[in-house]
Design a protein around this motif. Sequence first.
Motif, short mmCIF file in Angstrom:
data_model
loop_
_atom_site.label_atom_id
_atom_site.label_comp_id
_atom_site.label_asym_id
_atom_site.label_seq_id
_atom_site.Cartn_x
_atom_site.Cartn_y
_atom_site.Cartn_z
N ASP A 154 5.39 -13.68 -9.43
CA ASP A 154 4.09 -12.90 -9.89
C ASP A 154 4.29 -11.54 -9.70
N GLN A 155 5.02 -11.02 -8.94
CA GLN A 155 5.57 -9.68 -8.65
C GLN A 155 6.62 -9.09 -9.43
N LEU A 157 8.28 -7.62 -12.78
CA LEU A 157 8.11 -7.06 -13.80
C LEU A 157 8.86 -7.25 -15.06
N TYR A 158 10.17 -7.18 -14.98
CA TYR A 158 11.10 -7.69 -15.68
C TYR A 158 12.51 -7.86 -15.05
N LYS A 171 7.33 -5.12 -8.87
CA LYS A 171 6.16 -4.26 -8.61
C LYS A 171 5.91 -3.47 -7.50
N ARG A 194 5.21 -17.49 -18.30
CA ARG A 194 5.26 -16.21 -17.83
C ARG A 194 6.26 -15.17 -18.29
N ALA A 205 8.31 -10.07 -17.93
CA ALA A 205 7.12 -10.67 -17.51
C ALA A 205 5.90 -10.45 -18.35
N PRO A 207 2.55 -11.11 -18.22
CA PRO A 207 1.45 -10.42 -17.76
C PRO A 207 1.39 -8.92 -17.59
N TYR A 208 2.78 -8.39 -17.54
CA TYR A 208 2.80 -7.03 -17.14
C TYR A 208 2.88 -6.11 -18.39
N GLU A 210 1.90 -3.62 -20.88
CA GLU A 210 1.00 -2.71 -21.10
C GLU A 210 0.69 -2.40 -22.66
N ILE A 219 6.30 -1.52 -20.11
CA ILE A 219 5.82 -2.20 -19.05
C ILE A 219 6.33 -1.09 -17.78
N ASN A 220 5.35 -0.94 -16.99
CA ASN A 220 5.36 0.17 -15.92
C ASN A 220 6.04 1.49 -16.28
#
Length: 243
Positions: A154-155, A157-158, A171, A194, A205, A207-208, A210, A219-220
């Motif tokens: 869950d942490q 990003l990719y 993350k 996920r 990921a 959920p991340y 944007e 992402i990020n």
Amino acid sequence: MEKRILTCIAVDDEPMALKLIEGYIAKTPFLEMKNSFSNAIAALEYFNQNPVDLLFLDIQMPDLSGMELSKIVKEKTKVIFTTAFDQYALEGFKVNAVDYLLKPFNYAEFLVAAQKAQERISGSKNSGNNTESVAGKEFLFVKSGYKQLKIALDQVLYFEGLKDYVKIWVKGNPSAVLTLMTLKSLEEELPSTRFMRVNRSFIVALPYIEEVERNLITINNNQITVSEQHKEKFQEYIEKHSF
């Protein structure tokens, strides 16, 4: 996912190393030792008559090496390599070994590798749907240098593939974790609810995410391209979550 007892064979031409592996297998509840051998030819003769789920293989052995044996049995069983020589790690992953234990290894390292084998074997037996079988996975142990690092999914990003290596971007961490693994083998271990493969080199990921603009995911503050091969599946995900 229904997990089961795994039958296994240990092969090592060093008596002390073989005895250690036998001891580790004996105290692991989900492993059942069927036999052990000091050379690969004898192991192969036994295996041809008595197939098992998992082989613990030393690599450097006379006459027939562990690497050669793994290529013979690869369609029938899973392999965990055990060796004192780290230069074989890359070749080990090329033959899709479950894991690679560098001697001297302790029981904790052995257990992580054995659990990985159990996940992979149990998943492949579960109605052919491995992605659903690992949907509840919360973390992975990955080998980075001489360490086994616990990565909370869950942490993440990719994941970024670099030939036979994978960079794991987490993350809050400015630098990636680098591990010797193929993106394809990693993809098999990830929950599809996920994570999604979006091109040859990236698994993101979901959920991340944007922002999505045409074929670009942000992402990020990093942009990742969705390839034509994966565009349809990704678009289905976006439409499913659009209002």
